[in-house]
Write an enzyme that holds these catalytic residues in place. Structure first.
Site, PDB file in Angstrom:
ATOM      1  CG  HIS A  48      -2.097   0.913   1.057  1.00  0.00           C
ATOM      2  ND1 HIS A  48      -2.021   2.270   1.248  1.00  0.00           N
ATOM      3  CD2 HIS A  48      -3.360   0.637   0.672  1.00  0.00           C
ATOM      4  CE1 HIS A  48      -3.208   2.795   0.985  1.00  0.00           C
ATOM      5  NE2 HIS A  48      -4.041   1.836   0.635  1.00  0.00           N
TER       6      HIS A  48
ATOM      7  CG  ASP B  64      -8.675  -4.128  -2.901  1.00  0.00           C
ATOM      8  OD1 ASP B  64      -9.848  -3.887  -2.593  1.00  0.00           O
ATOM      9  OD2 ASP B  64      -7.953  -3.325  -3.516  1.00  0.00           O
TER      10      ASP B  64
HETATM   11  N1  ACO Z   1       3.622  -7.863  -4.598  1.00  0.00           N
HETATM   12  C1  ACO Z   1       4.968  -7.976  -4.687  1.00  0.00           C
HETATM   13  N2  ACO Z   1       5.802  -6.950  -4.490  1.00  0.00           N
HETATM   14  C2  ACO Z   1       5.247  -5.757  -4.195  1.00  0.00           C
HETATM   15  C3  ACO Z   1       3.861  -5.569  -4.090  1.00  0.00           C
HETATM   16  C4  ACO Z   1       3.043  -6.676  -4.299  1.00  0.00           C
HETATM   17  N3  ACO Z   1       1.728  -6.574  -4.228  1.00  0.00           N
HETATM   18  N4  ACO Z   1       3.620  -4.274  -3.789  1.00  0.00           N
HETATM   19  C5  ACO Z   1       4.800  -3.674  -3.703  1.00  0.00           C
HETATM   20  N5  ACO Z   1       5.786  -4.559  -3.948  1.00  0.00           N
HETATM   21  C6  ACO Z   1       7.213  -4.313  -3.926  1.00  0.00           C
HETATM   22  C7  ACO Z   1       7.654  -3.465  -5.111  1.00  0.00           C
HETATM   23  O1  ACO Z   1       7.955  -4.267  -6.228  1.00  0.00           O
HETATM   24  C8  ACO Z   1       8.847  -2.784  -4.551  1.00  0.00           C
HETATM   25  O2  ACO Z   1       9.910  -3.712  -4.510  1.00  0.00           O
HETATM   26  P1  ACO Z   1      11.397  -3.269  -4.854  1.00  0.00           P
HETATM   27  O3  ACO Z   1      11.744  -2.231  -3.845  1.00  0.00           O
HETATM   28  O4  ACO Z   1      12.151  -4.537  -4.731  1.00  0.00           O
HETATM   29  O5  ACO Z   1      11.332  -2.741  -6.247  1.00  0.00           O
HETATM   30  C9  ACO Z   1       8.457  -2.518  -3.100  1.00  0.00           C
HETATM   31  O6  ACO Z   1       7.494  -3.518  -2.763  1.00  0.00           O
HETATM   32  C10 ACO Z   1       7.846  -1.137  -2.880  1.00  0.00           C
HETATM   33  O7  ACO Z   1       6.708  -1.048  -3.709  1.00  0.00           O
HETATM   34  P2  ACO Z   1       6.235   0.227  -4.490  1.00  0.00           P
HETATM   35  O8  ACO Z   1       5.772  -0.193  -5.854  1.00  0.00           O
HETATM   36  O9  ACO Z   1       7.261   1.318  -4.410  1.00  0.00           O
HETATM   37  O10 ACO Z   1       5.016   0.666  -3.634  1.00  0.00           O
HETATM   38  P3  ACO Z   1       3.960   1.734  -4.079  1.00  0.00           P
HETATM   39  O11 ACO Z   1       3.664   2.557  -2.910  1.00  0.00           O
HETATM   40  O12 ACO Z   1       4.374   2.460  -5.301  1.00  0.00           O
HETATM   41  O13 ACO Z   1       2.739   0.812  -4.540  1.00  0.00           O
HETATM   42  C11 ACO Z   1       0.782  -0.432  -4.583  1.00  0.00           C
HETATM   43  C12 ACO Z   1       1.625   0.556  -3.779  1.00  0.00           C
HETATM   44  C13 ACO Z   1       0.535   0.153  -5.976  1.00  0.00           C
HETATM   45  C14 ACO Z   1      -0.555  -0.612  -3.891  1.00  0.00           C
HETATM   46  C15 ACO Z   1       1.540  -1.750  -4.689  1.00  0.00           C
HETATM   47  O14 ACO Z   1       1.841  -2.239  -3.411  1.00  0.00           O
HETATM   48  C16 ACO Z   1       0.786  -2.791  -5.511  1.00  0.00           C
HETATM   49  O15 ACO Z   1       0.853  -2.767  -6.735  1.00  0.00           O
HETATM   50  N6  ACO Z   1       0.023  -3.708  -4.854  1.00  0.00           N
HETATM   51  C17 ACO Z   1      -0.760  -4.684  -5.565  1.00  0.00           C
HETATM   52  C18 ACO Z   1      -2.058  -4.077  -6.051  1.00  0.00           C
HETATM   53  C19 ACO Z   1      -3.030  -3.868  -4.929  1.00  0.00           C
HETATM   54  O16 ACO Z   1      -3.234  -4.712  -4.084  1.00  0.00           O
HETATM   55  N7  ACO Z   1      -3.693  -2.698  -4.960  1.00  0.00           N
HETATM   56  C20 ACO Z   1      -4.720  -2.351  -3.984  1.00  0.00           C
HETATM   57  C21 ACO Z   1      -4.310  -1.138  -3.198  1.00  0.00           C
HETATM   58  S1  ACO Z   1      -5.415  -0.839  -1.834  1.00  0.00           S
HETATM   59  C22 ACO Z   1      -6.865  -0.271  -2.462  1.00  0.00           C
HETATM   60  O17 ACO Z   1      -6.953   0.229  -3.543  1.00  0.00           O
HETATM   61  C23 ACO Z   1      -8.075  -0.435  -1.595  1.00  0.00           C
END
Ligand code: ACO
Length: 372
Positions: free
Chosen positions: A258, A309
């Site tokens: 998140h 979610d």
């Molecule tokens: N699975 C695996 N790795 C992940 C995930 C995930 N779901 N989410 C983040 N990471 C990793 C990233 O790849 C990154 O790794 P790295 O540093 O090795 O490159 C690290 O964790 C940091 O992640 P960011 O992408 O910088 O986090 P950001 O704040 O940009 O993204 C987001 C947040 C978009 C929600 C992301 O966690 C994601 O895509 N999650 C999956 C989709 C999801 O569940 N969305 C629902 C959000 S809640 C809602 O809308 C109610």
């Protein structure tokens, strides 16, 4: 401009003020903790709180409910139009288009005064469940069901979709999911709504933009992807190998991570409790076992907790709902938060127009078409 600070994805940027909700010290809607709201209130009280800024008295609540019942009428032209949309079009896309169409029939479309915006938002709260259920039932060749004024908002939503009055546990579980989905400060869809409202466009336009933003799998669309993942895994014994392989392949695990909750999403904790209860009622712990294993490995390997979610997908599955209804159900709830933000933006507006950091070519001399 080139040396100005730049934060990709606006991470950590304070992009505006709001009195609607805060995530500081736990998520609170207008000062009330979501833990208390999920335990002791219902979605309609929360929607009232978001739109009218205070919790309703019993009398105000009864009036609000009565207005909702009256407002649930959807012009038959919209249902006829819905019938013409090809069946492969997703429920979320149909909902976005039909919310836009509701605007054409709304008597106050271009009135952006606060009373008019509250009235329009109240109508949308009543009409969106009708649209979601109508598309679902038409697609399955089922007759449409009229709303039942005696039921709660959550009970009615389930009734409109399934044609059956839900069991009390189902109704409460749906209600809690709606309470938790209702509002979340400057998330992507709310910000989209505020950007549109800041141009002095109407509330329906802002809500349509928000629905478009919510659809994406990084935002609300994640709840549908979560169930697809759980179904792909299939059985508890396969979960650990599946998730380790997915992480090794640098695959994103939907429902985890998140932007603002790095230590954990408090909403996910509350909803997981309802998943446990529903799995127990179904006498089938397998989905919870798969989810627990994935949760443990993602936490250990990536330090990522689940977001809302993650449990909501299971919860809607236990309620027997089709996967493509999951994100539309998010809309049915979040429209309350979006509208509260649109109202707040309109009341104290300043056009949202940030700058960009230019990374394109430097100055180039122009050659006319004939000489290129
Ligand atoms: N699975 C695996 N790795 C992940 C995930 C995930 N779901 N989410 C983040 N990471 C990793 C990233 O790849 C990154 O790794 P790295 O540093 O090795 O490159 C690290 O964790 C940091 O992640 P960011 O992408 O910088 O986090 P950001 O704040 O940009 O993204 C987001 C947040 C978009 C929600 C992301 O966690 C994601 O895509 N999650 C999956 C989709 C999801 O569940 N969305 C629902 C959000 S809640 C809602 O809308 C109610």
């Amino acid at each position: 401009m080139t040396n100005e600070p730049y934060f990709p994805g606006l991470e950590g940027v304070i992009a505006g003020e709001t009195a609607v909700s805060t995530i500081s010290g736990g998520l609170r809607y207008r000062g009330y903790s979501i833990t208390d709201l999920a335990a002791d209130s219902g979605f309609l009280e929360v929607a009232y709180l978001l739109l009218h800024r205070e919790l309703p008295t019993e009398e105000q609540f009864a009036d609000f409910k009565a207005i909702l019942v009256e407002s649930s009428w959807v012009d038959p032209a919209i249902i006829e139009f819905m019938k013409s949309i090809p069946l492969h079009v997703s429920a979320m896309d149909v909902l976005r288009t039909c919310i836009s169409a509701l605007g054409h029939f709304d008597p106050q479309l271009d009135d952006d005064s606060t009373p008019a915006n509250i009235a329009k938002a109240t109508r949308l709260l009543a009409q969106i469940p009708i649209l979601i259920a109508a598309r679902h039932r038409l697609r399955h060749g089922l007759p449409l069901v009229a709303p039942d004024a005696e039921l709660s908002f959550a009970g009615n939503l389930l009734y409109l979709i399934t044609g059956r009055e839900p069991a009390p546990l189902f109704e409460k579980a749906m209600d809690v999911s709606l309470v938790l989905y209702a509002e979340h400060e400057f998330n992507a869809s709310t910000f989209a709504a505020r950007v549109v409202a800041s141009t002095e466009a109407d509330l329906h336009s802002a809500i349509v933009a928000a629905v478009g933003a919510l659809k994406g799998p990084l935002h609300g669309g994640a709840n549908e992807r979560v169930l697809e993942v759980l179904q792909e895994v299939g059985r508890p014994a396969a979960a650990e190998a599946w998730v380790r392989q997915a992480l090794a392949a640098r695959r994103k695990i939907m429902g985890f991570g998140h932007r603002v909750y790095k230590q954990g999403d408090p909403r996910a904790v509350i909803l997981k409790e309802y998943c446990t209860r529903l799995a127990r009622a179904a006498e089938d712990p397998s989905l919870e076992q798969i989810a627990d294993t994935i949760e443990q490995v993602v936490r250990d390997e990536k330090g990522l907790p689940p977001n809302l979610d993650w449990p909501s997908a299971r919860l809607y599955h236990y309620l027997g709902l089709d996967v493509d209804l999951y994100t539309p159900l998010f809309v049915a709830s979040r429209v309350a938060g979006w509208a509260a933000h649109v109202i707040e933006q309109a009341e104290n507006n300043r056009l949202i127009r940030p700058r960009s950091k230019y990374v394109g070519p430097g100055d180039r001399s122009f050659t006319p078409l004939a000489k290129r």
